[in-house]
Design a protein around this motif. Structure first.
Motif, short mmCIF file in Angstrom:
data_model
loop_
_atom_site.label_atom_id
_atom_site.label_comp_id
_atom_site.label_asym_id
_atom_site.label_seq_id
_atom_site.Cartn_x
_atom_site.Cartn_y
_atom_site.Cartn_z
N ASN A 120 0.86 -1.19 0.00
CA ASN A 120 0.00 0.00 0.00
C ASN A 120 0.90 1.24 0.00
O ASN A 120 1.60 1.49 0.98
N PRO A 121 0.90 2.05 -1.07
CA PRO A 121 1.79 3.22 -1.13
C PRO A 121 1.38 4.34 -0.19
O PRO A 121 2.11 5.33 -0.07
N LEU A 122 0.22 4.22 0.45
CA LEU A 122 -0.22 5.26 1.39
C LEU A 122 -0.04 4.83 2.84
O LEU A 122 -0.54 5.49 3.76
N ALA A 123 0.65 3.71 3.06
CA ALA A 123 0.86 3.22 4.43
C ALA A 123 2.06 3.92 5.06
O ALA A 123 3.04 4.21 4.40
N ASP A 124 1.96 4.19 6.35
CA ASP A 124 3.11 4.70 7.11
C ASP A 124 2.98 4.18 8.53
O ASP A 124 1.98 3.54 8.87
N PRO A 125 4.00 4.36 9.38
CA PRO A 125 3.95 3.75 10.71
C PRO A 125 2.70 4.09 11.51
O PRO A 125 2.26 3.29 12.33
N GLY A 126 2.12 5.24 11.28
CA GLY A 126 0.93 5.59 12.04
C GLY A 126 -0.28 4.74 11.70
O GLY A 126 -1.17 4.55 12.52
N ILE A 127 -0.32 4.18 10.49
CA ILE A 127 -1.51 3.47 10.06
C ILE A 127 -1.68 2.15 10.80
O ILE A 127 -2.79 1.64 10.94
N LEU A 128 -0.59 1.56 11.28
CA LEU A 128 -0.71 0.33 12.06
C LEU A 128 -0.85 0.62 13.54
O LEU A 128 -0.78 -0.31 14.35
N GLY A 129 -1.06 1.86 13.91
CA GLY A 129 -1.30 2.20 15.31
C GLY A 129 -0.06 2.21 16.17
O GLY A 129 -0.16 2.25 17.40
N VAL A 130 1.14 2.18 15.56
CA VAL A 130 2.37 2.13 16.36
C VAL A 130 2.55 3.43 17.15
O VAL A 130 2.84 3.40 18.35
N ASN A 131 2.37 4.57 16.49
CA ASN A 131 2.49 5.84 17.20
C ASN A 131 1.43 5.97 18.28
O ASN A 131 1.70 6.44 19.39
N ALA A 132 0.19 5.57 17.97
CA ALA A 132 -0.89 5.67 18.95
C ALA A 132 -0.63 4.74 20.13
O ALA A 132 -0.91 5.08 21.28
N LEU B 207 -7.29 -0.28 14.97
CA LEU B 207 -6.56 -0.17 16.25
C LEU B 207 -6.09 1.25 16.49
O LEU B 207 -6.15 1.75 17.62
N ASN B 208 -5.63 1.92 15.45
CA ASN B 208 -5.17 3.30 15.57
C ASN B 208 -6.30 4.21 16.06
O ASN B 208 -6.11 5.03 16.97
N ALA B 209 -7.51 4.04 15.49
CA ALA B 209 -8.64 4.86 15.91
C ALA B 209 -9.02 4.58 17.36
O ALA B 209 -9.30 5.51 18.14
N MET B 210 -9.01 3.30 17.76
CA MET B 210 -9.38 2.96 19.13
C MET B 210 -8.37 3.53 20.13
O MET B 210 -8.75 4.11 21.16
N LEU B 211 -7.07 3.39 19.83
CA LEU B 211 -6.05 3.88 20.76
C LEU B 211 -6.09 5.40 20.88
O LEU B 211 -5.92 5.95 21.98
N LEU B 212 -6.29 6.09 19.76
CA LEU B 212 -6.36 7.55 19.82
C LEU B 212 -7.57 8.00 20.64
O LEU B 212 -7.52 9.01 21.34
N SER B 213 -8.67 7.25 20.56
CA SER B 213 -9.84 7.57 21.38
C SER B 213 -9.52 7.40 22.87
O SER B 213 -9.90 8.23 23.70
#
Length: 328
Positions: free
Chosen positions: A79-91, A150-156
């Protein structure tokens, strides 16, 4: 070859700019004088060795780590639009930082950096499980959807903690936007070792990640075990992203914009792309940090804001170039 040399030249120029540019210009002669006879009462010596050199080291490590993490993530998810944030790593890193702060009290800068690592590792492992990794059928779409959820849940959860505990707001403020301004207080050696381990894991797994791009059936026919390869890729992403977040906080868009540049510089080979991504990531982060110190001097704009300002147009450009149904 020429493109590789150009990238190295830009990295050297970015490093020199990081050392010399800022509200207080510090020529290289001051660095030589400080290294040969350091005077703690000399403002130029203090700026050179206590502020600029740690920022340079943090920018090199964090930028290179995020470039490698983004390249691995886009390769494994196709996926060319993927970055570390998309897998929830930063969150995940931000969540354990706040949770640790609530349970153990406000940590110092080094303690805060270490608190981010369990969250980054747990988020990567959870994405792997939710994406079907244990069953051996984790595909790029499954991993991407699991990471986004997972990213959305963790940010919440992070938002809920900040709203409920006002004392956590000050601690979280730094981690909302990344910066190299507190580099001298970070555990530089430990984070550099983590980033190096993650980079080595990525280089080792690169041929098998390339085999996965041929499709599960063909890659299995070549003797590749997709589950193990995806686990190795997530380990590399965890180590590199955790080290980068520990040094500089969440730097937006860097893991997104570096991989396409690395592909143009290095061609199709993933190992060459990883090496190019490390150099380009460090160059971009150092440049963003230097520009942030100059645009509103004598104050500064944080590096995370500068990368977002520079990366958002690139993201739009990439999104417009993605064809429906294209894997990369």
């Amino acid at each position: 070859m020429i493109r590789g040399l150009a990238v190295l030249l830009l990295l050297v120029l970015a490093a020199l700019g990081s050392l010399m540019a800022g509200a207080r210009a510090v020529p290289l002669s001051d660095y030589l004088a400080a290294l040969s006879a350091y005077d703690p009462t000399n403002a130029a010596h203090v700026t050179a060795l206590q502020i600029r050199l740690p920022r340079l080291a943090a920018g090199l490590v964090a930028g290179a780590a995020l470039g490698v993490a983004g390249t691995v993530m886009q390769a494994i998810t196709r996926n060319p639009l993927a970055d570390p944030g998309i897998l929830g790593v930063n969150a995940g890193a931000a969540f354990t930082l706040l949770l640790g702060g609530m349970l153990l009290g406000l940590p110092d800068a080094a303690g805060a950096a270490l608190m981010t690592l369990p969250g980054a590792a747990a988020a990567s492992a959870l994405v792997f499980v939710l994406g079907g990794g244990l069953r051996g059928d984790a595909g790029p779409v499954r991993l991407t959807l699991a990471g986004a959820a997972l990213n959305a849940m963790l940010l919440s959860l992070v938002s809920a903690i900040v709203l409920l505990r006002r004392d956590s707001l000050e601690m979280f403020r730094f981690w909302v936007v990344g910066s190299l301004s507190e580099a001298v207080a970070r555990p530089m050696g430990a984070m550099a070792l983590l980033a190096a381990a993650g980079g080595l894991a990525a280089l080792t797994a690169a041929p098998r990640i390339e085999a996965l791009s041929l499709g599960d059936a063909l890659s299995r026919g070549l003797g590749t075990r997709p589950g193990r390869v995806q686990a190795a890729a997530l380990l590399a992403v965890t180590l590199t992203t955790g080290a980068a977040v520990g040094l500089a906080g969440p730097i937006a868009f860097l893991g997104l914009v570096v991989p396409p540049m690395a592909r143009r510089v290095a061609g199709a080979g993933l190992r060459a792309q990883l090496l190019a991504a490390a150099a380009i990531g460090a160059t971009l982060l150092l440049t963003a940090d230097s520009l942030g110190r100059l645009v509103v001097a004598p104050t500064e704009v944080r590096a995370g804001i500068m990368t977002a300002l520079l990366g958002a147009p690139v993201f739009v450009w990439l999104a417009r170039r993605v064809r429906p149904g294209a894997a990369r």
